[in-house]
Design a protein around this motif. Structure first.
Motif, PDB file in Angstrom:
ATOM      1  N   VAL A   2     -27.634   8.835 -47.145  1.00  0.00           N
ATOM      2  CA  VAL A   2     -26.718   8.264 -46.475  1.00  0.00           C
ATOM      3  C   VAL A   2     -25.551   8.010 -47.675  1.00  0.00           C
ATOM      4  N   PRO A   3     -24.366   8.315 -47.602  1.00  0.00           N
ATOM      5  CA  PRO A   3     -23.528   8.159 -48.593  1.00  0.00           C
ATOM      6  C   PRO A   3     -23.400   6.547 -48.857  1.00  0.00           C
ATOM      7  N   ARG A   4     -23.169   6.430 -50.125  1.00  0.00           N
ATOM      8  CA  ARG A   4     -23.172   4.881 -50.444  1.00  0.00           C
ATOM      9  C   ARG A   4     -22.081   4.162 -49.960  1.00  0.00           C
ATOM     10  N   MET A   5     -20.933   4.661 -49.692  1.00  0.00           N
ATOM     11  CA  MET A   5     -19.625   4.260 -48.987  1.00  0.00           C
ATOM     12  C   MET A   5     -20.123   3.755 -47.632  1.00  0.00           C
ATOM     13  N   ALA A   6     -20.716   4.667 -46.971  1.00  0.00           N
ATOM     14  CA  ALA A   6     -21.017   4.352 -45.575  1.00  0.00           C
ATOM     15  C   ALA A   6     -22.268   3.200 -45.424  1.00  0.00           C
ATOM     16  N   ALA A   7     -23.215   3.069 -46.512  1.00  0.00           N
ATOM     17  CA  ALA A   7     -24.393   2.171 -46.309  1.00  0.00           C
ATOM     18  C   ALA A   7     -24.123   0.873 -46.970  1.00  0.00           C
ATOM     19  N   ALA A   8     -22.977   0.678 -47.541  1.00  0.00           N
ATOM     20  CA  ALA A   8     -22.689  -0.653 -48.342  1.00  0.00           C
ATOM     21  C   ALA A   8     -22.971  -1.862 -47.509  1.00  0.00           C
ATOM     22  N   GLU A   9     -22.534  -1.859 -46.250  1.00  0.00           N
ATOM     23  CA  GLU A   9     -22.700  -3.114 -45.544  1.00  0.00           C
ATOM     24  C   GLU A   9     -24.020  -3.072 -44.850  1.00  0.00           C
ATOM     25  N   ARG A  10     -25.123  -2.439 -45.099  1.00  0.00           N
ATOM     26  CA  ARG A  10     -26.514  -2.239 -44.543  1.00  0.00           C
ATOM     27  C   ARG A  10     -27.177  -2.549 -45.663  1.00  0.00           C
ATOM     28  N   ARG A  11     -26.961  -2.502 -47.006  1.00  0.00           N
ATOM     29  CA  ARG A  11     -27.982  -2.664 -48.105  1.00  0.00           C
ATOM     30  C   ARG A  11     -28.371  -4.310 -47.984  1.00  0.00           C
ATOM     31  N   GLY A  12     -29.600  -4.179 -47.837  1.00  0.00           N
ATOM     32  CA  GLY A  12     -30.304  -5.618 -47.778  1.00  0.00           C
ATOM     33  C   GLY A  12     -30.793  -6.131 -46.531  1.00  0.00           C
ATOM     34  N   GLU A  13     -30.443  -5.251 -45.702  1.00  0.00           N
ATOM     35  CA  GLU A  13     -31.095  -5.624 -44.139  1.00  0.00           C
ATOM     36  C   GLU A  13     -32.517  -5.164 -44.463  1.00  0.00           C
ATOM     37  N   ARG A  14     -33.205  -6.165 -43.531  1.00  0.00           N
ATOM     38  CA  ARG A  14     -34.601  -6.194 -43.579  1.00  0.00           C
ATOM     39  C   ARG A  14     -35.259  -4.854 -43.050  1.00  0.00           C
ATOM     40  N   GLY A  15     -34.820  -4.401 -41.849  1.00  0.00           N
ATOM     41  CA  GLY A  15     -35.131  -3.008 -41.428  1.00  0.00           C
ATOM     42  C   GLY A  15     -35.020  -1.712 -42.349  1.00  0.00           C
ATOM     43  N   ILE A  16     -34.301  -1.729 -43.179  1.00  0.00           N
ATOM     44  CA  ILE A  16     -33.735  -0.676 -43.747  1.00  0.00           C
ATOM     45  C   ILE A  16     -33.960  -0.916 -45.297  1.00  0.00           C
TER      46      ILE A  16
END
Length: 316
Positions: free
Chosen positions: A246-260
């Motif tokens: 996953v490109p870091r730009m696309a995953a920025a808002e998902r970092r830190g979520e419990r399921g990933i």
């Protein structure tokens, strides 16, 4: 329709303000006879008398005052046009049309537009989401002024039609479901995931990027599921259905979520390179140059935020 002459309107307006033909001529650097001749011609064009004798002087007729009431609106609009044109020439005004791929819009284009709204509020940036092939077709056809894409899918640097501007080297992190045996493994490398089921697009740029990165790490990824959107890809990772780059730009808002769990790869971390392109020579236009500068600033800020986030996660 009546023929209106801006120069003659200006002469009539000056006569009203200065009071005499002689003073009008001095103000406009004309001769008194030229002033009189211009106003006589103007009266003939309009079909109404504009001046009448008053002793040795002249005064404006009611028709002349009526004309000037409307002329003031015209002059005010011309002043606004002059101001806007001056702003355009300084790159402070005008419209710049931008085509950009989906993850670049929130990560780079929107922050650039927000910065421009403050610094250059007269500059109108119009955004159009488009993947690489379409973006360059639009650019070549003159339907947009600037295109954002991945370097691998942008026109060649030798293409005489376009100029390319590097913006960002976006790292690719691996998305693992929480609880995955390698979620906390130190020094994780892409090759460590060679036996995993992979999730990526069936075709297009992201399929090519994922397969190329895995092949460079020494294996061919087994594609368990195919999806084109990051929401779908990350939802399947969260459900334990596979792993994904996953490109870091696309995953920025998902970092830190419990399921990933987003893991930064060690040593062999792949990157995708984001570039902007304009029709060659257009980068010298001030409005386009301001948008390019704002995009570069947004890219620097994005890299800084990403680096600080990764450093915090590494320390934790």
């Amino acid at each position: 329709m009546t023929e209106w002459d801006i120069k003659k309107l200006q002469i009539l307006r000056t006569l009203r303000d200065r009071g005499t033909v002689t003073a009008t001529a001095e103000a406009l650097l004309m001769t008194p006879s030229a002033v009189s001749q211009q106003l006589a011609n103007f009266a003939k064009q309009l079909g109404v008398p504009l001046l009448e004798a008053q002793g040795r002087r002249v005064r404006l007729t009611d028709a002349a005052h009526l004309v000037l009431r409307h002329a003031e609106v015209v002059f005010a609009q011309l002043e606004r046009a002059d101001a806007e044109l001056e702003g355009y020439l300084r790159g402070e005004a005008g419209q710049v049309r931008v085509a950009a791929f989906s993850t670049a819009v929130p990560a780079l284009v929107v922050p650039a537009v927000q910065q421009l709204r403050t610094a250059h509020p007269g500059l109108d940036v119009r955004i159009r989401e488009a993947e690489a092939g379409e973006a360059y077709e639009l650019l070549g056809a003159g339907e947009v002024d600037l295109a954002l894409s991945l370097a691998a899918h942008a026109p060649s640097v030798r293409d005489p039609k376009f100029s390319r501007v590097p913006l960002l080297a976006d790292p690719l992190d691996v998305a693992l479901p929480a609880g995955h045996p390698l979620a906390d493994a130190p020094g994780l490398r892409l090759a460590d995931l060679s036996a995993e089921p992979w999730i990526f697009g069936g075709s297009g740029p992201w399929s090519e990027i994922t397969t190329a990165a895995c092949e460079a790490a020494g294996f061919v990824p087994e594609q368990a599921h195919s999806a084109a959107g990051w929401t779908a890809i990350l939802a399947m990772v969260e459900a334990g259905m596979g792993v994904a780059l996953v490109p870091r730009m696309a995953a920025a808002e998902r970092r830190g979520e419990r399921g990933i769990v987003m893991r930064v790869l060690s040593a062999d971390q792949p990157r995708r390179h984001v570039v902007a392109a304009v029709r060659r020579g257009a980068e010298e236009g001030l409005a386009v140059a301001r948008v390019l500068a704002a995009l570069r600033q947004a890219a620097v800020q994005r890299e800084t935020v990403q680096r600080e986030t990764v450093q915090r996660e590494t320390v934790q």
